[in-house]
Design a protein around this motif. Structure first.
Motif, PDB file in Angstrom:
ATOM      1  N   GLN A 250      -0.263   4.502   4.768  1.00 40.51           N
ATOM      2  CA  GLN A 250       0.039   4.809   6.174  1.00 40.51           C
ATOM      3  C   GLN A 250      -0.540   6.166   6.585  1.00 40.51           C
ATOM      4  O   GLN A 250      -0.816   6.374   7.772  1.00 40.51           O
ATOM      5  CB  GLN A 250       1.552   4.768   6.420  1.00 40.51           C
ATOM      6  N   PHE A 251      -0.705   7.070   5.620  1.00 38.10           N
ATOM      7  CA  PHE A 251      -1.307   8.373   5.941  1.00 38.10           C
ATOM      8  C   PHE A 251      -2.667   8.173   6.623  1.00 38.10           C
ATOM      9  O   PHE A 251      -3.045   8.950   7.483  1.00 38.10           O
ATOM     10  CB  PHE A 251      -1.499   9.231   4.682  1.00 38.10           C
TER      11      PHE A 251
ATOM     12  N   ILE B 213       5.388  10.353  15.588  1.00 39.95           N
ATOM     13  CA  ILE B 213       5.213   9.465  14.426  1.00 39.95           C
ATOM     14  C   ILE B 213       5.861  10.127  13.218  1.00 39.95           C
ATOM     15  O   ILE B 213       5.663  11.322  12.981  1.00 39.95           O
ATOM     16  CB  ILE B 213       3.714   9.190  14.178  1.00 39.95           C
ATOM     17  N   ALA B 214       6.672   9.369  12.471  1.00 33.67           N
ATOM     18  CA  ALA B 214       7.407   9.987  11.371  1.00 33.67           C
ATOM     19  C   ALA B 214       7.290   9.224  10.058  1.00 33.67           C
ATOM     20  O   ALA B 214       7.408   7.996  10.027  1.00 33.67           O
ATOM     21  CB  ALA B 214       8.878  10.126  11.740  1.00 33.67           C
ATOM     22  N   ASP B 215       7.071   9.985   9.006  1.00 35.93           N
ATOM     23  CA  ASP B 215       7.212   9.477   7.646  1.00 35.93           C
ATOM     24  C   ASP B 215       8.691   9.638   7.299  1.00 35.93           C
ATOM     25  O   ASP B 215       9.186  10.757   7.179  1.00 35.93           O
ATOM     26  CB  ASP B 215       6.328  10.306   6.705  1.00 35.93           C
TER      27      ASP B 215
ATOM     28  N   GLY C 270       0.769  -1.250   0.000  1.00 41.04           N
ATOM     29  CA  GLY C 270       0.000   0.000   0.000  1.00 41.04           C
ATOM     30  C   GLY C 270       0.796   1.293   0.000  1.00 41.04           C
ATOM     31  O   GLY C 270       0.225   2.368  -0.154  1.00 41.04           O
ATOM     32  N   GLY C 271       2.108   1.204   0.163  1.00 41.46           N
ATOM     33  CA  GLY C 271       2.935   2.411   0.097  1.00 41.46           C
ATOM     34  C   GLY C 271       2.770   3.303   1.321  1.00 41.46           C
ATOM     35  O   GLY C 271       1.896   3.078   2.169  1.00 41.46           O
TER      36      GLY C 271
ATOM     37  N   ALA D 246      -0.683  13.643   4.412  1.00 40.56           N
ATOM     38  CA  ALA D 246      -0.833  12.877   5.653  1.00 40.56           C
ATOM     39  C   ALA D 246      -1.812  13.594   6.585  1.00 40.56           C
ATOM     40  O   ALA D 246      -2.725  12.987   7.147  1.00 40.56           O
ATOM     41  CB  ALA D 246       0.526  12.707   6.333  1.00 40.56           C
ATOM     42  N   LEU D 247      -1.621  14.902   6.697  1.00 41.59           N
ATOM     43  CA  LEU D 247      -2.480  15.727   7.556  1.00 41.59           C
ATOM     44  C   LEU D 247      -3.936  15.649   7.097  1.00 41.59           C
ATOM     45  O   LEU D 247      -4.855  15.479   7.895  1.00 41.59           O
ATOM     46  CB  LEU D 247      -1.961  17.160   7.514  1.00 41.59           C
TER      47      LEU D 247
END
Ligand SMILES: *Cc1c(COP(=O)(O)O)cnc(C)c1O
Length: 357
Positions: free
Chosen positions: A79-80, A165-167, A74-75, A104-105
């Protein structure tokens, strides 16, 4: 095979060693007489690969006990939504440092209240805001450590009063990370750790299970921690190439060595951008990314942009066109981008300068 200097932003250059090792296993996986894409993901041979890859992630990033590493589909884009699905009960805080951070936001807004603590949107995300307050009652604080499109990067692990939490899609495995500061780290593999098709998630197990909503099984991180990323069929080939890529990182000497190589490669290119009167860097100096180097033609040379692009292309440079939202040039110089490629680009810039003196 044609020799090129690959500066693509992702998918991008991968270590030749990893590609060659993967080719061998595409033919015969661990002497099973079957290709890695033909074996059962329930076989003991594949099981061992899953154990090996998680152990190698833990070793390279020095991941403390209590964390798991997941390998999902899913890339990063999936996760967003999975992050707020699993973590957002009432309120989340986001730092808006680029188009990916913004996406993401936006996904989180469907799950609860979202506070944007700071944004650099008004200057096309050319810096990382530092003056902001993280609300103490937020369920988590989300950051994007490397902004692939704009060439800015958070060079240190920040402190957060709430779960962080980090991308890390585009700078994972480029430097040592203090994983203990994070509740979750995620990213698509296709920038620094493998081919597209697999997404890594490093998650602190006791940070999970704090929201009251129903979470469908496939979207619940606990399904995948329990199932060792094999609740459903994992993207086996992408995982295999990722494993070979990590072995290459280990053989180089680990993340401290890789970080030093990355610092040297980036300095080589940034020094040329700063020296050469034809070019200008676009990111704030203190936030310059070691992974994506963004620059434009100086104002009085703007008319030469297409001509430089052509000039570089003739000399084997691939993928140096800036993202369509920014323009100019972007050289992505991930772990596997050899120093010789960076040097070739620098030579190109110097030759071009001489032609226009
Ligand atoms: C490339 C990228 C993404 C998107 O990744 P996908 O795997 O294509 O969904 C997200 N965040 C960052 C920082 C990226 O560089």
């Amino acid at each position: 095979m044609k020799k090129v200097h690959n500066f693509n932003a992702g998918p991008c250059v991968l270590p030749k060693e990893a590609i060659n090792a993967a080719i061998e296993q595409l033919k015969d996986f661990k002497g099973t007489g079957m290709s890695v894409i033909e074996v059962s993901h329930r076989s003991k041979e594949w099981d061992a690969t899953m154990e090996e890859i998680e152990a190698l992630w833990k070793e390279l990033l020095n991941i403390p006990d209590g964390y798991r590493v997941l390998f999902l589909g899913g890339g990063a884009s999936t996760q967003f939504s999975l992050v707020p699905y699993n973590f957002l009960e009432k309120k989340a805080a986001y730092l808006e440092t680029g188009a990916w951070a913004k996406k993401a936001l936006k996904e989180a807004e469907g799950f609860g209240e979202v506070v944007c603590v700071a944004s650099s949107a008004e200057t096309t995300f050319n810096y990382i805001p530092k003056d902001y307050t993280i609300p103490a009652d937020a369920d988590y604080f989300h950051i994007t450590t490397n902004n692939t499109i704009y060439g800015t990067e958070l060079h240190e692990d920040i402190d957060s009063p709430v779960p962080l939490i980090a991308d890390m899609s585009s700078d994972i495995m480029s430097r040592p990370v203090d994983v203990s500061k994070y509740a979750l780290i995620y990213g698509g593999a296709q920038k620094n750790v493998g081919p597209a098709g697999v997404t890594f998630v490093i998650v602190k197990e006791d940070a999970l299970g704090k929201v009251s909503r129903y979470i469908p099984a496939m979207f619940d991180y606990r399904t995948h921690t329990k199932g060792n990323s094999m609740f459903n069929t994992p993207p086996v080939f992408s995982i295999l190439v990722m494993l070979e890529t990590l072995k290459w990182v280990k053989n180089l000497g680990g993340l401290k060595v890789v970080q030093k190589m990355n610092q040297e490669k980036a300095a080589l290119l940034y020094n040329e951008i700063d020296r050469n009167p034809l070019f200008v860097g676009t990111a704030a100096k203190e936030d310059r990314s070691l992974m994506n180097v963004c620059f434009v033609m100086a104002e009085e040379h703007k008319d030469k942009e297409a001509s430089f692009m052509e000039f570089a292309k003739e000399r084997g440079m691939v993928g140096i066109k800036g993202h369509r939202s920014v323009g100019g040039f972007r050289a992505s110089i991930y772990n596997a981008c050899p120093r010789e490629s960076v040097q070739a680009l620098v030579d190109c810039m110097q030759e071009f300068e001489k032609m226009h003196k």
